[in-house]
Write an enzyme that holds these catalytic residues in place. Sequence first.
Site, PDB file in Angstrom:
ATOM      1  N   LYS A 113       0.829  -1.218   0.000  1.00 36.04           N
ATOM      2  CA  LYS A 113       0.000   0.000   0.000  1.00 36.04           C
ATOM      3  C   LYS A 113       0.859   1.262   0.000  1.00 36.04           C
ATOM      4  O   LYS A 113       0.441   2.279  -0.548  1.00 36.04           O
ATOM      5  CB  LYS A 113      -0.981  -0.003   1.173  1.00 36.04           C
ATOM      6  CG  LYS A 113      -1.956  -1.173   1.093  1.00 36.04           C
ATOM      7  CD  LYS A 113      -3.403  -0.789   1.186  1.00 36.04           C
ATOM      8  CE  LYS A 113      -4.229  -1.905   0.573  1.00 36.04           C
ATOM      9  NZ  LYS A 113      -5.603  -1.970   0.920  1.00 36.04           N
ATOM     10  N   LYS A 195      -3.283 -10.144  -6.714  1.00 38.25           N
ATOM     11  CA  LYS A 195      -4.590 -10.561  -6.214  1.00 38.25           C
ATOM     12  C   LYS A 195      -5.700  -9.625  -6.683  1.00 38.25           C
ATOM     13  O   LYS A 195      -5.475  -8.415  -6.855  1.00 38.25           O
ATOM     14  CB  LYS A 195      -4.570 -10.708  -4.693  1.00 38.25           C
ATOM     15  CG  LYS A 195      -4.725  -9.426  -3.931  1.00 38.25           C
ATOM     16  CD  LYS A 195      -5.110  -9.661  -2.464  1.00 38.25           C
ATOM     17  CE  LYS A 195      -5.454  -8.308  -1.867  1.00 38.25           C
ATOM     18  NZ  LYS A 195      -6.449  -8.234  -0.886  1.00 38.25           N
ATOM     19  N   LYS A 198     -10.501  -4.943  -4.325  1.00 39.15           N
ATOM     20  CA  LYS A 198     -11.606  -4.014  -4.590  1.00 39.15           C
ATOM     21  C   LYS A 198     -11.112  -2.607  -4.903  1.00 39.15           C
ATOM     22  O   LYS A 198     -11.846  -1.808  -5.448  1.00 39.15           O
ATOM     23  CB  LYS A 198     -12.665  -4.042  -3.494  1.00 39.15           C
ATOM     24  CG  LYS A 198     -12.225  -3.787  -2.090  1.00 39.15           C
ATOM     25  CD  LYS A 198     -13.449  -3.778  -1.178  1.00 39.15           C
ATOM     26  CE  LYS A 198     -13.272  -4.599   0.069  1.00 39.15           C
ATOM     27  NZ  LYS A 198     -12.296  -4.082   1.017  1.00 39.15           N
TER      28      LYS A 198
HETATM   29  P1  ATP Z   1      -8.527  -3.298  -0.707  1.00 37.88           P
HETATM   30  O1  ATP Z   1      -8.345  -3.332  -2.194  1.00 37.88           O
HETATM   31  O2  ATP Z   1      -9.260  -2.105  -0.217  1.00 37.88           O
HETATM   32  O3  ATP Z   1      -7.253  -3.549   0.046  1.00 37.88           O
HETATM   33  P2  ATP Z   1      -9.374  -6.032  -0.707  1.00 37.88           P
HETATM   34  O4  ATP Z   1     -10.180  -6.383  -1.881  1.00 37.88           O
HETATM   35  O5  ATP Z   1      -7.965  -6.477  -0.663  1.00 37.88           O
HETATM   36  O6  ATP Z   1      -9.493  -4.487  -0.396  1.00 37.88           O
HETATM   37  P3  ATP Z   1      -9.972  -6.509   2.055  1.00 37.88           P
HETATM   38  O7  ATP Z   1     -10.983  -5.643   2.693  1.00 37.88           O
HETATM   39  O8  ATP Z   1      -8.538  -6.197   2.338  1.00 37.88           O
HETATM   40  O9  ATP Z   1     -10.181  -6.596   0.498  1.00 37.88           O
HETATM   41  O10 ATP Z   1     -10.247  -8.008   2.427  1.00 37.88           O
HETATM   42  C1  ATP Z   1     -11.460  -8.567   2.844  1.00 37.88           C
HETATM   43  C2  ATP Z   1     -11.301 -10.061   2.940  1.00 37.88           C
HETATM   44  O11 ATP Z   1     -11.247 -10.636   1.621  1.00 37.88           O
HETATM   45  C3  ATP Z   1     -10.015 -10.511   3.627  1.00 37.88           C
HETATM   46  O12 ATP Z   1     -10.293 -11.674   4.377  1.00 37.88           O
HETATM   47  C4  ATP Z   1      -9.098 -10.833   2.508  1.00 37.88           C
HETATM   48  O13 ATP Z   1      -8.105 -11.754   2.858  1.00 37.88           O
HETATM   49  C5  ATP Z   1     -10.071 -11.422   1.484  1.00 37.88           C
HETATM   50  N1  ATP Z   1      -9.591 -11.231   0.121  1.00 37.88           N
HETATM   51  C6  ATP Z   1      -9.311 -10.045  -0.463  1.00 37.88           C
HETATM   52  N2  ATP Z   1      -8.922 -10.219  -1.720  1.00 37.88           N
HETATM   53  C7  ATP Z   1      -8.956 -11.562  -1.941  1.00 37.88           C
HETATM   54  C8  ATP Z   1      -8.640 -12.372  -3.062  1.00 37.88           C
HETATM   55  N3  ATP Z   1      -8.243 -11.838  -4.197  1.00 37.88           N
HETATM   56  N4  ATP Z   1      -8.779 -13.699  -2.961  1.00 37.88           N
HETATM   57  C9  ATP Z   1      -9.195 -14.259  -1.811  1.00 37.88           C
HETATM   58  N5  ATP Z   1      -9.502 -13.544  -0.700  1.00 37.88           N
HETATM   59  C10 ATP Z   1      -9.376 -12.228  -0.753  1.00 37.88           C
END
Ligand code: ATP
Length: 330
Positions: A113, A195, A198
């Site tokens: 980040k 990965k 969002k």
């Molecule tokens: P941001 O982009 O704002 O960092 P994010 O999509 O990475 O958001 P988080 O809020 O950090 O999402 O994560 C919410 C949950 O979803 C966590 O348990 C995280 O491990 C899981 N998660 C996020 N992205 C993935 C992915 N690509 N595959 C599987 N699990 C995921």
Amino acid sequence: MEKKVILSGIQATGDLTLGNYIGALKNFVKMQDEYNCYYMIANLHALTVRRDPDELKNNTLKILASYIASGIDPDKSTIFLQSQVHEHAELGWVLDCYTYMGELSRMTQFKDKSAKHADNINAGLFTYPSLMAGDILLYQADLVPTGEDQKQHVELTRDLAERFNKLYGDTFKIPKPYIPKVGARIMGLQDPKSKMSKSSTIPNDTILLVDTPDEIMKKVKKAVTDSDGIVKYDEENKPGISNLMEIYGILTKKTMEEIEKEFEGEGYGTFKVAVANAIIKELEPFHKKYNELMANPQYLEEIYNKGAKKATEVARKTLKDVYDKIGIIS
Ligand code: ATP
Ligand code: LTN
């Protein structure tokens, strides 16, 4: 026997993706009967990146609606907003004072980040894991279901809990990460080496839970693959196809071998349509429920207010114990 405790959360940072759904939400739902579950919306964590205030409020409600629409039952699980239970910010501060700079600088999420938001590497982004440790430890959680990327944070939480217990006697339960064997790291459709996230800004890289069937079909059809035209699982050399296979496998409960057989001799076109259809089918009930919930903010408010009350009762007890032990008058 008392049920074991689960705590997890999702940041209020945008529309949820298929990665969030497969890596986190699906497991949240599965665990509700067997465990005493606390599911939080991490809106304080969301402040580590600059947000539009109205958008943050709206994202908070969107995550709440997504929890319920994907099957979390507010009568079985406690759903709450991190910001409504003040103990989170308080224990987060205490734990900041027990976390070493060296530990925080090793966190992959911090490094990722900071690279992404080089103009705003704030102290909150750095101490993010201590706040997360507070979230978990307040509820004496046994297990923390998350995707793979959060494992390091849960491991740090364990270290902090052990450190505190050693200094002041038994205070915190030592939590364990609970990472699904498949689907813990769904990759981006355009960049299958990173990965699915969002906050991704790459067009067509993520499937959002709110995407229409048409959008889902289009995005999957555009997904990056390779040129050998064989549906075969090989994460190293065929990351795009392997990611689609993983998604398809989870949604249809098929193994990688079964999928390879099913699409033997077929091109990627046929395979992609099957993947998109599996996603569309899975998300159909979600869509309906989600739209109903978002049209009823009063109901959502009732749910989070009720959740905050229940969560506060538990959190208050742990924080009081911590304050008593370290000499803070409260
Ligand atoms: P941001 O982009 O704002 O960092 P994010 O999509 O990475 O958001 P988080 O809020 O950090 O999402 O994560 C919410 C949950 O979803 C966590 O348990 C995280 O491990 C899981 N998660 C996020 N992205 C993935 C992915 N690509 N595959 C599987 N699990 C995921
Ligand atoms: N850091 C997590 C969100 C989160 C969380 C938590 C997850 C905040 N507090 C407590 C599990 C337990 C994330 O980015 N996904």
